[in-house]
Motif scaffolding. Structure first.
Motif, PDB file in Angstrom:
ATOM      1  N   GLN A  14      -6.384   6.270  -2.843  1.00 17.62           N
ATOM      2  CA  GLN A  14      -6.483   7.596  -2.244  1.00 17.62           C
ATOM      3  C   GLN A  14      -5.121   8.260  -2.249  1.00 17.62           C
ATOM      4  N   LEU A  15      -5.125   9.571  -2.408  1.00 21.45           N
ATOM      5  CA  LEU A  15      -3.834  10.266  -2.360  1.00 21.45           C
ATOM      6  C   LEU A  15      -3.266  10.215  -0.940  1.00 21.45           C
ATOM      7  N   ASP A  63      10.924  10.733  -2.606  1.00 17.31           N
ATOM      8  CA  ASP A  63      11.741   9.537  -2.751  1.00 17.31           C
ATOM      9  C   ASP A  63      11.152   8.595  -3.801  1.00 17.31           C
ATOM     10  N   GLY A 117       5.139   8.324  -5.559  1.00 20.17           N
ATOM     11  CA  GLY A 117       3.936   8.594  -6.341  1.00 20.17           C
ATOM     12  C   GLY A 117       3.880   9.993  -6.926  1.00 20.17           C
ATOM     13  N   THR A 163       4.169  10.664 -10.241  1.00 17.92           N
ATOM     14  CA  THR A 163       3.589  10.704 -11.583  1.00 17.92           C
ATOM     15  C   THR A 163       2.124  11.142 -11.563  1.00 17.92           C
ATOM     16  N   VAL A 164       1.389  10.663 -10.581  1.00 13.28           N
ATOM     17  CA  VAL A 164      -0.033  10.976 -10.568  1.00 13.28           C
ATOM     18  C   VAL A 164      -0.258  12.463 -10.285  1.00 13.28           C
ATOM     19  N   PRO A 221       0.294   4.046   1.356  1.00  9.53           N
ATOM     20  CA  PRO A 221       0.113   3.117   2.476  1.00  9.53           C
ATOM     21  C   PRO A 221       0.354   1.670   2.066  1.00  9.53           C
ATOM     22  N   ARG A 246       3.049   0.009   1.932  1.00  9.49           N
ATOM     23  CA  ARG A 246       4.360  -0.371   1.393  1.00  9.49           C
ATOM     24  C   ARG A 246       5.195  -0.977   2.507  1.00  9.49           C
TER      25      ARG A 246
HETATM   26  P1  ADP Z   1       7.776   7.912  -8.329  1.00  4.59           P
HETATM   27  O1  ADP Z   1       7.534   8.943  -7.276  1.00  4.59           O
HETATM   28  O2  ADP Z   1       8.984   7.086  -8.040  1.00  4.59           O
HETATM   29  O3  ADP Z   1       7.757   8.493  -9.702  1.00  4.59           O
HETATM   30  P2  ADP Z   1       5.404   6.581  -9.245  1.00  4.59           P
HETATM   31  O4  ADP Z   1       4.657   7.809  -9.574  1.00  4.59           O
HETATM   32  O5  ADP Z   1       5.984   5.804 -10.362  1.00  4.59           O
HETATM   33  O6  ADP Z   1       6.541   6.898  -8.203  1.00  4.59           O
HETATM   34  O7  ADP Z   1       4.471   5.673  -8.336  1.00  4.59           O
HETATM   35  C1  ADP Z   1       4.884   4.439  -7.822  1.00  4.59           C
HETATM   36  C2  ADP Z   1       3.735   3.464  -7.704  1.00  4.59           C
HETATM   37  O8  ADP Z   1       2.881   3.833  -6.657  1.00  4.59           O
HETATM   38  C3  ADP Z   1       2.883   3.399  -8.939  1.00  4.59           C
HETATM   39  O9  ADP Z   1       2.613   2.060  -9.208  1.00  4.59           O
HETATM   40  C4  ADP Z   1       1.635   4.162  -8.573  1.00  4.59           C
HETATM   41  O10 ADP Z   1       0.515   3.675  -9.252  1.00  4.59           O
HETATM   42  C5  ADP Z   1       1.534   3.878  -7.103  1.00  4.59           C
HETATM   43  N1  ADP Z   1       0.860   4.929  -6.333  1.00  4.59           N
HETATM   44  C6  ADP Z   1       1.005   6.256  -6.477  1.00  4.59           C
HETATM   45  N2  ADP Z   1       0.279   6.933  -5.563  1.00  4.59           N
HETATM   46  C7  ADP Z   1      -0.325   5.999  -4.799  1.00  4.59           C
HETATM   47  C8  ADP Z   1      -1.222   6.061  -3.671  1.00  4.59           C
HETATM   48  N3  ADP Z   1      -1.596   7.231  -3.155  1.00  4.59           N
HETATM   49  N4  ADP Z   1      -1.649   4.887  -3.140  1.00  4.59           N
HETATM   50  C9  ADP Z   1      -1.212   3.720  -3.662  1.00  4.59           C
HETATM   51  N5  ADP Z   1      -0.414   3.594  -4.702  1.00  4.59           N
HETATM   52  C10 ADP Z   1       0.043   4.713  -5.277  1.00  4.59           C
END
Ligand code: ADP
Ligand code: MG
Length: 873
Positions: free
Chosen positions: A432-433, A461, A465, A467-468, A629, A631
């Motif tokens: 979930q976002l 930071d 997350g 990238t998504v 969540p 982490r």
């Molecule tokens: P950054 O902001 O440093 O670019 P990333 O996009 O690489 O971070 O995401 C870090 C990790 O967290 C990735 O493995 C990603 O799949 C995971 N992630 C991103 N959003 C979530 C979320 N909402 N819940 C759990 N894991 C997530």
């Protein structure tokens, strides 16, 4: 020699002249790499030489001055070896500090003089033409409660300049100051050449060549009142003067006895024989210097001297001390500056409209220029500094505010994301976002639908997350037939994003709930491509064709994207990841690949508000202040070198639980100059003696891209448990299964870097560890390392970093004219906000600056941006 190597030579030289303070390039030497590397590559500089230079530069900031000197010499030798055919060109001198050499008349800077001021500034001869620091001030910060008197004094100064009767009416437009220094009397081509080493080419350069500090010799004292340690001016008559050889005839000493009726004083000058020729018994002189003690008597050593008849520039006043270079001495330059300033400053038209200047409580520009060079009082100097600092920040802010206005006036393609459709995309994700991600998505959705180009910075930071969010923005745009591109600073990261985006955008969701039919994937695999420097030419051509005819919808790449002549059929979304690694112009270059595309930049480097307003002032900001969540904060520990075995056993036990480990080293190869343990050597040692039964992989910047990617992919797939690496993995790399980050030579890294490296672990739900091993026991008290153990919060670390090392580390030297601030402090949030207010008001009333009262401002603005958003060379 190739221009890129010449450029290096110049920087090396400057750096040596400055005493290896890593300021020859604003923000640190490694800042020049982002432009230097492509240039060098373009000129055919051998790849291994480039890699070598890159690796040494990355390390440079962490070296001691001595090691820096060695590093530069080493680099230079290596360049010379590789340029053997070009060896006839002059070798760079980086052996020693250069003392300022005299021009005729010979007038060396007093050798002992720095003790007067050595606690305030580096020796004069090491000053350079490229200045990043705000000009130092002789005005100490006022104590808190003196504030009101201070303000009153300031108001009085402004009032005084306001009412001043002007003998000379300003008539000189900004452009007239572009005249070369040779228009000045007594400055021919040869002297102009010397001045050009200080960056002084035009009259404006002279007017804006500000003192780097001031010596306050405005106090005049009779000799019998002198106290040890006083910095004073004394008016006296020479009683006796004689010259003798000292130190076995290798040096000279001029000794004089002077008196003023109240008493007598001994004065001496080392190696300034010419003094004796100018001064004779009975001559009336003005001396300025610091009172010293010798065998119980008060003396003055190497004071400045002027005769009573001449204009007093070096004595009896607040004396400006200018940055110098070879063949230019302080008192000569002071005289030149005095001529330029006293003629041109009063004639310079003030570009700020009168009304605005008064509202901003600033003194007129002509007064500011006079007072900054030859201040009549501390208050006047401060008012001048405020005025000139305002000008800098105001021009900077006007640029970004204007930019923002300009973008807001354009139209961009509109993309509306249907709520059900978007919900479905989000529900396909394996998680979930977070609230922060949802918020960022809302901002982006809104921007894309606004009809104006998005211009947004997503600041979150490490590991939050981002990238998504980029993936979802891409989904919105590409599902409606437009193209998107995403640029990352390293090929490793580009490759990783490419894989992530393939997964998110082209794959069927793993399992659809019974009854619901999942929509088809957004894109097919051949609509998503990767373009990096090492992509084979044939494939590049195919990608170019696909982008030009619109068959490819998404391209992910490195700066190869801007260097390559790729053209897009309908590029509507541009994403820049780890944007702090790029310059403004690179961002702009990518944007130019489309017609008013939407722009989204992402950074994990949190910066204080003052900086954000300045460098990202044209962008809208979304802060992602929440971690996914589950982490857990990364457990961070400092270990002594002799406790290394403890680190290894933690690694072993984590590997037994199926986790993986990074081990980072600061350098690629063991070098004679450095105790740094090198990745290459260490990988061998770790493999053979420490982890004989576990496979230890190796990754460093000198490997070919394909090899790097292959190693990274294998590690990602879990094919081996330990990866020894240099900082090539610093940004963005996402391997959630890694749980230990061991950093060797940790004292050599900066805070921002340590935080980024630590961000490579702790990306999953399990506990992760960051182990910091400094090179020596003493370094365990290293402040940066201690800060690292105290917080996982990037914002807190960024503030600390700014305190400790100044803004350079956050920014490339090319970020928005940042390099050229001479007077303003970038941390001065009040000044920045004030300037921004005035800039906003200006562009609201007169967006195109067409009103007559804004004409001078318009040309100043143009001049400032043309000159300052430039290269270091
Ligand atoms: P950054 O902001 O440093 O670019 P990333 O996009 O690489 O971070 O995401 C870090 C990790 O967290 C990735 O493995 C990603 O799949 C995971 N992630 C991103 N959003 C979530 C979320 N909402 N819940 C759990 N894991 C997530
Ligand atoms: Mg990232």
């Amino acid at each position: 020699m190739k221009p890129s190597l010449q450029k290096l030579q110049r920087v090396f030289k400057l750096e040596a002249d400055r005493g290896y303070d890593n300021r020859a390039v604003v923000g640190g030497i490694d800042r020049m790499l982002e432009h230097w590397t492509p240039e060098a590559r373009h000129e055919g500089v051998p790849e291994d030489l480039i890699a070598y230079i890159e690796s040494r530069f990355r390390d440079y900031n962490r070296l001691s001055e001595k090691s820096r000197a060695e590093a530069l010499q080493g680099m230079w030798r290596r360049i010379q070896r590789s340029e053997e055919s070009d060896l006839s060109s002059q070798p760079v001198e980086i052996e020693d500090h250069k003392e300022a050499l005299p021009v005729s008349p010979p007038e060396p800077e007093p050798a002992g003089a720095p003790e007067i001021t050595s606690d305030e500034a580096p020796p004069e001869a090491t000053d350079s033409t490229i200045q990043a620091e705000a000009a130092p001030s002789i005005i100490a910060a006022p104590p808190e409660k003196a504030q009101t008197t201070e303000q009153a004094a300031h108001a009085a100064v402004i009032e005084r300049f306001e009412r001043k009767q002007r003998e000379i009416q300003p008539t000189v437009e900004p452009a007239a100051l572009n005249a070369p220094v040779t228009v000045l009397q007594g400055i021919g081509p040869r002297i102009a050449q010397n001045l050009s080493r200080l960056g002084l080419h035009t009259l404006r350069d002279m007017l804006y060549h500000f003192p780097r500090r001031y010596d306050d010799y405005s106090r005049l004292a009779p000799i019998n009142r002198l106290q040890y340690g006083d910095k004073v001016t004394v008016i006296a008559t020479v009683q006796q003067i004689k010259t003798r050889l000292i130190r076995n005839g290798t040096a000279t000493l001029v000794e004089a006895l002077v008196s003023d009726g109240s008493g007598a004083l001994r004065v001496s000058w080392f190696n300034q024989v010419w003094r004796a020729k100018r001064l004779y018994e009975g001559s009336q002189i003005v001396l300025a210097g610091k009172v010293d003690q010798y065998l119980g008597r008060k003396v003055m050593t190497n004071p400045d001297v002027e005769t009573l008849e001449e204009e007093q520039l070096s004595t009896n006043r607040i004396v400006p001390v200018y940055p110098l270079t070879e063949q230019v001495t302080q008192s000569w330059l002071r005289k030149q500056m005095n001529q330029v300033v006293s003629y041109w400053a009063p004639r310079t038209l003030d570009p700020l409209p009168e009304k605005m200047r008064r509202e901003a409580e600033l003194i007129p520009l002509p007064d500011a220029l006079l007072q900054i060079h030859f201040p009549e009082s501390h208050e006047a100097l401060q008012a001048a500094q405020e005025r000139l600092a305002f000008d800098e920040i105001f021009l900077l802010q006007s640029g970004v505010v204007r930019q923002k206005h300009a973008w807001q006036n354009r139209t961009a393609k509109t993309f509306t994301a249907e709520p059900e459709w978007l919900d479905e995309q989000v529900s396909r994700l394996p998680y979930q976002l977070t609230g922060a991600q949802q918020h960022a998505l809302d901002d982006i959705k809104h921007d894309l639908a606004s009809g104006k180009p998005m211009n947004r910075l997503i600041q979150g930071d490490v590991g939050s997350g981002k990238t998504v969010i980029a993936a979802l923005a891409i989904a919105i745009v590409t599902s409606q037939g437009s193209q998107a591109c995403m640029m990352a600073p390293t090929s490793l990261l580009a490759e990783q994003h490419y894989q992530t985006l393939l997964n998110l955008l082209t794959k069927e969701p793993p399992s659809a709930d019974a009854g619901e039919t999942p929509g088809a994937p957004i894109l097919t695999e051949n609509q998503v491509r990767l373009l990096i420097g090492s992509t084979p030419e044939a494939e590049k051509q195919e990608i170019r064709a696909g982008l030009a005819d619109g068959a490819i919808k998404l391209v992910v790449g490195t700066h190869a994207l801007i260097e390559d002549p790729v053209g897009f059929a309908n590029l509507s979304l541009v994403i820049v990841d780890e944007q702090h690694r790029f310059g403004v112009d690179q961002r702009a270059a990518l944007r130019l690949k489309g017609v008013n595309p939407h722009l989204m930049v992402m950074t994990a480097t949190p910066i204080p508000r003052s900086l954000a307003l300045t460098i990202y002032g044209d962008l809208d900001l979304t802060v992602m202040d929440e971690m996914p969540p589950g982490r857990q904060p990364v457990g961070t520990f400092i270990l002594m070198p002799r406790e290394r075995e403890r680190a290894y056993s933690l690694i072993r036990s984590q590997i037994e639980q199926g986790r993986q480990t990074f081990i980072i080293y600061p350098l690629i190869e063991e070098s004679e100059n450095s105790e740094a343990r090198a990745a290459v050597e260490e990988q061998k040692r770790l493999q053979s003696t420490i982890f004989p039964h576990l496979q230890v992989g190796l990754l460093h910047g000198r490997m070919r891209s394909e090899d790097k990617e292959a190693v990274m992919e294998a590690f990602r797939r879990g094919e081996f448990p330990i990866l020894v690496s240099t900082t090539v993995i610093e940004v963005g790399v996402d391997i959630p299964n890694a749980s230990v980050m061991l950093i060797e030579g940790a004292n050599r890294f900066g805070l921002a870097q340590l935080h980024q490296l630590r961000g490579r672990v702790g990306r999953g739900a399990d506990k992760s560890y960051c182990l910091l091993i400094p090179e020596s026991q003493d370094e365990a008290e290293n402040e940066r390392l201690l800060v690292m153990t105290s917080t996982n919060d990037g914002f807190v670390l960024a503030e600390r970093d700014l305190e400790q090392r100044g803004p350079g580390d956050f920014l490339g030297s090319r970020q928005s004219g940042f390099a050229e601030l001479k007077m303003a402090k970038i941390s001065d949030i009040h000044l920045i906000e004030k300037a921004r207010r005035f800039a906003q008001a200006l562009f609201e009333t007169d967006p195109a600056l067409t009103l007559p009262e804004h004409q001078l401002l318009a040309s100043s603005l143009q001049q400032f941006w043309e000159e300052n958003v430039g290269d270091i060379s």
